[in-house]
Design an enzyme around this catalytic site. Structure first.
Site, short mmCIF file in Angstrom:
data_model
loop_
_atom_site.label_atom_id
_atom_site.label_comp_id
_atom_site.label_asym_id
_atom_site.label_seq_id
_atom_site.Cartn_x
_atom_site.Cartn_y
_atom_site.Cartn_z
N ASN A 95 0.80 -1.22 0.00
CA ASN A 95 0.00 0.00 0.00
C ASN A 95 0.83 1.27 0.00
OD1 ASN A 95 0.23 -1.57 2.54
ND2 ASN A 95 -0.35 0.36 3.48
N SER B 120 -10.95 -5.45 -0.01
CA SER B 120 -11.73 -4.42 0.68
C SER B 120 -12.46 -3.54 -0.33
CB SER B 120 -10.79 -3.58 1.54
OG SER B 120 -11.50 -2.49 2.10
N HIS C 152 -13.52 -0.24 -0.02
CA HIS C 152 -13.29 1.21 -0.14
C HIS C 152 -12.02 1.57 -0.90
CE1 HIS C 152 -10.31 2.20 3.17
NE2 HIS C 152 -10.64 1.00 3.54
N THR D 34 -26.02 -9.49 10.73
CA THR D 34 -26.97 -9.20 9.65
C THR D 34 -26.24 -8.58 8.47
OG1 THR D 34 -28.68 -8.85 11.30
CG2 THR D 34 -29.09 -7.95 9.09
N CYS E 187 1.38 9.18 10.21
CA CYS E 187 0.77 10.35 10.82
C CYS E 187 -0.69 10.08 11.18
CB CYS E 187 0.85 11.54 9.89
SG CYS E 187 0.32 11.21 8.22
C1 LIG Z 1 -6.53 -0.56 3.32
C2 LIG Z 1 -5.77 -1.82 3.49
C3 LIG Z 1 -6.18 -2.80 4.41
C4 LIG Z 1 -7.34 -2.59 5.35
O1 LIG Z 1 -8.56 -2.57 4.71
P1 LIG Z 1 -9.81 -1.94 5.53
O2 LIG Z 1 -10.98 -2.27 4.69
O3 LIG Z 1 -9.54 -0.48 5.62
O4 LIG Z 1 -9.83 -2.59 6.85
C5 LIG Z 1 -5.48 -3.98 4.48
N1 LIG Z 1 -4.43 -4.19 3.69
C6 LIG Z 1 -4.00 -3.29 2.78
C7 LIG Z 1 -2.85 -3.62 1.91
C8 LIG Z 1 -4.65 -2.07 2.66
O5 LIG Z 1 -4.22 -1.18 1.78
#
Ligand SMILES: *Cc1c(COP(=O)(O)O)cnc(C)c1O
Length: 394
Positions: free
Chosen positions: A154, A202, A204, A240, A327
């Site tokens: 990430n 994930s 988002h 749920t 941060c």
């Molecule tokens: C954002 C992220 C997560 C966590 O996902 P969430 O849905 O925010 O809990 C885990 N691993 C990586 C590599 C990510 O970039």
């Protein structure tokens, strides 16, 4: 120069796209039934969940029975590690292999397992930001329960040799999990071809909403529950169902994997312009390799500036970005990922991550490339550290 708003932090989260939002809306006020109810509105919700499950499965070349919805990527990561460890504990398998530059959802779960008697091997990354598959092979022991190596990082965007690592795990009969939260929609994923047993994703990070995730668990590999309660998700994950979010994730992943090569080409071109533009500044370095890098990821260390100040000045100019220090957690520690690359503390501190998506434009890039040099110059002119660095140069 006219001020504009540029969102360049898509590795942190993304905007919910219009088609995703549109697909979700009816499930708030019209089709709001509980998917476990027997009347039609409930049954329909269940059908829509199953449609979304099919979309997630198709995106990974998995089958729907191998997909479970969770509340987020972190939950999927927790479930993978803790589930496999619990399952294999009776066989005396109490060793985990992961890498030093995983997301905290993996690292902190591993640290928790260490407190509970597990032995964890944290594999290093090389200076380009890659895990060596041979290191995985050498680390596997008779008591290894799971290997967990992220698909794409990430912070520095490096894409790992997942297929090779998976092949080694398969040969050694060790379960292989990959955190693919950053990879989904950016690189084609095929859990069968790439020898993946468990995969986390994930919503988002791919233009769905926050608070929805999924996990792929290979058929035949049943994990004990992480969340107990009702019979949702085939008795495997209680709670749920978040129907709107699940439907949105289905829409998002379908769109995300539909045109990966075209989108990657477009985003990579913008990203390369960012990298080349910022690297023109003296005493800067690209973190992570140019090749095998997520299309939208640009991570550059800028000596003589301090990450937080840089971000604040970019924010004043309308640019959302992120830095090489944690941060978000309120700590000033430099990023564990950049330190793992071998960067010195003060260099890691002055790092800038810009993560763009297909929603960015060439004008956004032009604007960033106008603002960043000015801001860097300004910060360096006020920095005692930079004064020292520039004297050393002479
Ligand atoms: C954002 C992220 C997560 C966590 O996902 P969430 O849905 O925010 O809990 C885990 N691993 C990586 C590599 C990510 O970039």
């Amino acid at each position: 120069m006219e001020k504009r708003f540029v969102y360049a932090d898509n590795a942190a989260t993304t905007r919910v796209s219009e088609p995703v939002l549109k697909s979700m809306l009816p499930f708030f006020t019209e089709h709001y039934g509980n998917a476990s109810s027997i009347y039609e509105m409930g049954r329909n919700a269940q059908k829509d969940i199953e449609l979304a499950r099919e979309k997630v499965a198709k995106a990974l070349n998995a089958s729907p029975g191998e997909i479970f919805f969770t509340s987020c990527g972190s939950e999927s990561d927790n479930w993978a590690i803790r589930g496999v460890c619990e399952k294999l504990a009776p066989k005396g398998k109490k060793h985990i292999i992961t890498s030093v530059f995983e997301h905290h959802a993996i690292l902190h779960t591993c640290q928790y397992m260490e407190k509970h008697g597990y032995d964890v091997t944290y594999l290093p990354i090389n200076e380009q930001g890659f895990v060596n598959p041979e290191d995985v092979r050498n680390a596997i022991r008779d008591d290894t329960a799971i290997v967990s190596i992220m698909y794409a990082n990430n912070e520095i965007g490096t894409i790992q040799p997942v297929k090779e690592i998976g092949a080694i795990c398969r040969e050694k009969k060790v379960i292989f999990h990959t955190d693919a939260v950053q990879a989904v929609g950016n690189v084609p994923i095929d859990v069968q071809e790439q020898n993946i047993d468990i995969l986390s994703l994930s919503g988002h990070k791919i233009h769905a909403q926050k608070g929805i995730g999924a996990i792929y668990i290979r058929k035949g590999l049943s994990l004990p529950n992480l969340i107990f309660g009702g019979a949702q998700e085939r008795n495997k994950r209680a709670g749920t169902e978040n129907v709107p979010a699940i439907v949105g994730l289905g829409t998002a992943i379908e769109i995300a994997v539909a045109d990966i090569p075209e989108r990657a080409e477009r985003v990579t071109a913008m990203r390369n312009r960012l990298i080349d533009g910022i690297l023109k500044l003296p005493r800067t370095r690209l973190n992570g390799s140019r090749e095998n890098r997520l299309p939208g990821n640009c991570n550059i260390s800028i000596e003589g500036v301090e990450g937080e100040s840089l971000l604040l000045m970019l924010d004043m100019n309308g640019i959302c970005a992120s830095s090489g220090s944690a941060c978000t957690s309120g700590s000033l520690d430099p990023s564990h990922v950049l330190l793992a690359l071998g960067l010195k503390h003060e260099v890691a501190h002055g790092s800038l991550r810009l993560s763009i998506s297909d929603e960015n434009t060439d004008e956004d890039i032009d604007y960033i490339l106008e603002v960043v040099p000015k801001v860097v110059e300004r910060l360096r002119s006020m920095s005692p550290l930079w004064e020292k660095i520039s004297k050393e140069q002479n």
